[in-house]
Every structure is written in structure tokens, then in C-alpha cells.
Design an enzyme around this catalytic site. Sequence first.
Site, short mmCIF file in Angstrom:
data_model
loop_
_atom_site.label_atom_id
_atom_site.label_comp_id
_atom_site.label_asym_id
_atom_site.label_seq_id
_atom_site.Cartn_x
_atom_site.Cartn_y
_atom_site.Cartn_z
N LYS A 1 32.56 25.15 -1.58
CA LYS A 1 31.80 26.34 -0.99
C LYS A 1 32.48 27.57 -0.95
O LYS A 1 33.45 27.77 0.06
CB LYS A 1 31.33 25.93 0.54
CG LYS A 1 30.00 26.89 0.90
CD LYS A 1 30.46 27.85 1.55
CE LYS A 1 29.53 28.65 2.41
NZ LYS A 1 29.82 29.91 2.75
N ASP B 1 48.43 26.54 -3.27
CA ASP B 1 48.99 27.73 -4.23
C ASP B 1 50.25 28.26 -3.87
O ASP B 1 51.10 28.81 -4.70
CB ASP B 1 47.90 29.01 -4.12
CG ASP B 1 46.73 28.44 -5.00
OD1 ASP B 1 46.75 27.51 -5.46
OD2 ASP B 1 45.79 29.55 -5.10
N SER C 1 34.46 25.25 2.43
CA SER C 1 34.64 26.61 3.09
C SER C 1 36.06 26.76 3.89
O SER C 1 36.95 26.96 2.98
CB SER C 1 33.40 26.98 3.85
OG SER C 1 33.43 28.29 4.37
#
Length: 526
Positions: A314, A300, A289
Amino acid sequence: MKRTILLLIGFIMSCFCASAQVKINYGKESPLRKLQMAEVYINALYVDSVNENKLVEDAIRGMLEKLDPHSSYSDAEEMKAITEPLMGNFEGIGIQFNIIDDSLVVIQPVVNGPSEKAGLLPGDRIISVNDSVIAGVKMPKHKIMKCLRGKKGSKVTLKVKRRGVHDVLTFVVTRDRIPIKSLEAAYMIADGIGYVRLGNFGANTYKEFMDAMKDLQSKGMKDVIVDLQGNGGGFLQASVKIAGEFLNSNDIVVYTEGRTYKRKNYKASGNGKFRDGRVVVLIDEFSASAAEIFTGAIQDHDRGIVVGRRSFGKGLVQRPIELPDNSMIRLTIAHYYTPSGRCIQKPYKKGDMKDYEMDFENRLKHGELTCKDSIHFNDSLKYYTLKENRTVYGGGGIMPDYFVPLDTLKFSKYYRKLILKNIVLTQSLKYIDENRKELHSRYTSFEDFKKNYQTPDEVVENIIAEGKKDKIEPEDNKDLKKTKEQLKIQLKALVARDIWDMSEYFEITNKNNDIVNEALRILTEQ
């Protein structure tokens, strides 16, 4: 009676509709009408009496269980238990404790907390709370916690037995707000390299993290290892704010999007304070999460590298919908996506919780946790980082840049059984309790402790003897020798935790952590 129940259900549903901002059809053919009628007839005509509240709760749970693994219903008591660790505080007497021989032993009073102010010391045994005896009665731990907690300002009388004092001592403690820390450790792990470990992302995590980073910078930190192993997530905003401190202004940290939920971007609010220096993020199969949101953003944007094993996966956004009795529905309304567009959520079958919960065992069975060559990605899951155009993959969880296999042979079955049966912790607490004064006076600095403390052989032998009583024995002498070595490291860490805190505990156990050691290798060799 039927009319009253229908009106009540209608009122509850109207409250639900208002909070969810949706319109519901109450017509004759409406599924809601069908549900109302079923509840009314069961309550009115069923052969035995029924608990109407439980009937409704079971219906809600049943509906949600057929959706996704994270849509859920929690009653008021469950909600308190779920949210308390993330809210950053609770109200109580402020002690760390454990149960030894059916007695509550104070491990450490919270610094400047109500128990410390009242005079409680490490090693004290609390035998009664107000008029309730809690020692020698095999009271469950959660009931003891309920006795100790209470509203801020309320008073509680504790009867305490202290080693070396013949009489039972009495303390009146005024309960107060007690902080819960999500930052588990922060220390200089090597020259110029700081280490920060977060257990979750709670209401106070951002401040704890920033304070720790500032302190480490004052000690010469240039690069940092952010350890999110086992971090199950928490508050989205805490993760976004911390990630933003490593990024440039307006860099996307994460975005959410769903069937009826328009895309929403969460961005770095300003130029981060930690845009310089190398960053390594540590994850494993239990990082989930909010931990995956932070990790995905760092990866990224090519701000740092990720070390470990693929995270949990999640990536479903739950909207909390509070019901009139303080219970709550957490309904999935969208997905989380990393800045490159990767969906964090791993695949699942609606209504099949068993398969979802078996994910760890399935990964182990397929070799994903132990061998990098067992991991295969479909080309359709290929994405690219935003600055260096590196290949990353979606399909559930965050795949690390550097894979560290799970060493299934590092801890023997014998060692794991001793840990799981709580024998190691119980025996260590007994040893610490009997030798606390000597340990505290002998080791005044952690550096001295790290260098010179050796776990006594008799403590290890006591653990082995207790294991035999529970029919836990090693397979052979090689297994026994290896287990003894692991026990000595673990026991040394537990003693360090008692004398100091969790940072010192992890400073010892991290020497034996393969993921941490790989991160150190990367930072020191590159």
C-alpha cells in the site's frame, strides 16, 4: 428550486476547491456543469422521491471507485470510526469487555480509568446503562459501545451483577478520555534481545515505543525485534519518527511524489537514539502503508534485516479533503517511495477492486506465500541498498531478506473453524469468568504461570462439544490431537491476557510463531 440547488452545489464545490487548492471550470462544456444538471433533474423530475444527500454521496463514491483502491469517501460517522483507533484516545467509561451468553462481562477496567475509580472489577456483568437494559436482549456490540461512550465529564449509571453478591450493584461512572494503545507487546524475548510489537502507527505510538525501548534497555536489551506483522499502517509521521531513531541525522526515511505533487522528502530529524545494536523487522502479507515505510527505511539504509513474507503493498498517498458536513474525501495524490527509490504500491487496475482484494488468495494460489522459489522479479524492478549495495526489489510491498513460508498445515481447518465461529474465545471467557479469583490468587508471577499452568482438559472438551453443536468436527483422530495441542496454547495465552496484559499473551503465542522464531534464530546464531 433549481437555482437554489445549483447555488448549494456551487458553494460546496467552492469549499472543495479552496481546500484542494485547484481551479475548476464552470463553463457550459464543463463536466462539472453536466454533473450539476444531472443531479438537479433527477431530484426535480424522477418518478419517486429521492434522498438528495445519498444521491450526491453515491455519485462521489462512484467517481472515486473508478480511480484507485485507496481513494475513498466517508461520511461523518464513518470518519469517526476510521480515525478513532489512530487518534490515541476516545471518551467513555474505560473497560475491556466481551459478550458472554448475551451479557456484557468486564474483562479488565483500564488502569486509573473511570470504571476502575468507580469500583468495577473484572468479571462484573453490566446489565443496564442508564435506563437501557443491555443484558439478555441480543443488542449488537456496536450499539452497546455507543451506550457506554460519551463526552468527557458526562455521567452514566450502570447496574452490575457481581459473582458472589446477591444484590444488583449500582455504579455512577464519570466518563473520561480513554487511551488507545498501538503498542501491543514489549518484553525481553531472550538474553540481550528485546521484542516490541506495534498494532498500528497512531498519534501516541512514538511515545509508547520510546518508553518501551527505554524500559527494555534498562533490562539489558542490546538487539531488538520490531514486529509489524498484521500492522495495517496509520500516521506517516509516527512511522517516520520511529524509523528516524534508528538512523543518522538527515537520512531519508521515505519520499512522496505525484503527477501534480512535487517530491517531498521525509528525513530523520536527528541522530537516532537506537543507532547501535542489531535490528530485525518482522512483516507479513498484511503489513501495510506506514509499516512498509518503516521497514523500507531500515532495509534500504542497511540498518537491519527484514524477516517474513512480502508486505501488502500500500504505497498511495491520500490527501484528506473535508467537506462541509464533516464527511471526507481521501484522494490519492502521490506514491510512497523507499530511500532507494522503490515504489511501495503493488500493481492494480483502475476500478477493479475485486482483483485487488483477491491479492492474498492470488499469492497463495501462485505459491508465493509458501515457497520462495515461486517468487520471481523482473530485472527492471531491481534496486540497491544505500550502504552495502545489496539487491532489493520494487514492484509492490517490501520483500524480506529472510523468507519464512506460510505453514498452511500448522492450523487445521477444524481449528480455524472453531476460532472463526468464536467458540474458542467464548468458552475461554466462561472458564476465566468462573475461575478468575482462583487464577489471580494462584499465579502471582507470570514466570510461575508460564512454567506451571496447564490448560484443563475439560475446557478443551467443552470447545469440542460446542463445535459439534455447530456441526464442526475433526477429519480424523490425528486432526483432533493436533487441534487439541493448538487449543491448549491459545487458551493459555488468553488466560495470561486476562491476568496480565497483551505482552504476556504474545509471549506465549510467539513460541509458536515461525517468523518470530526465525528472527530469534538469526540473532542468536549470527
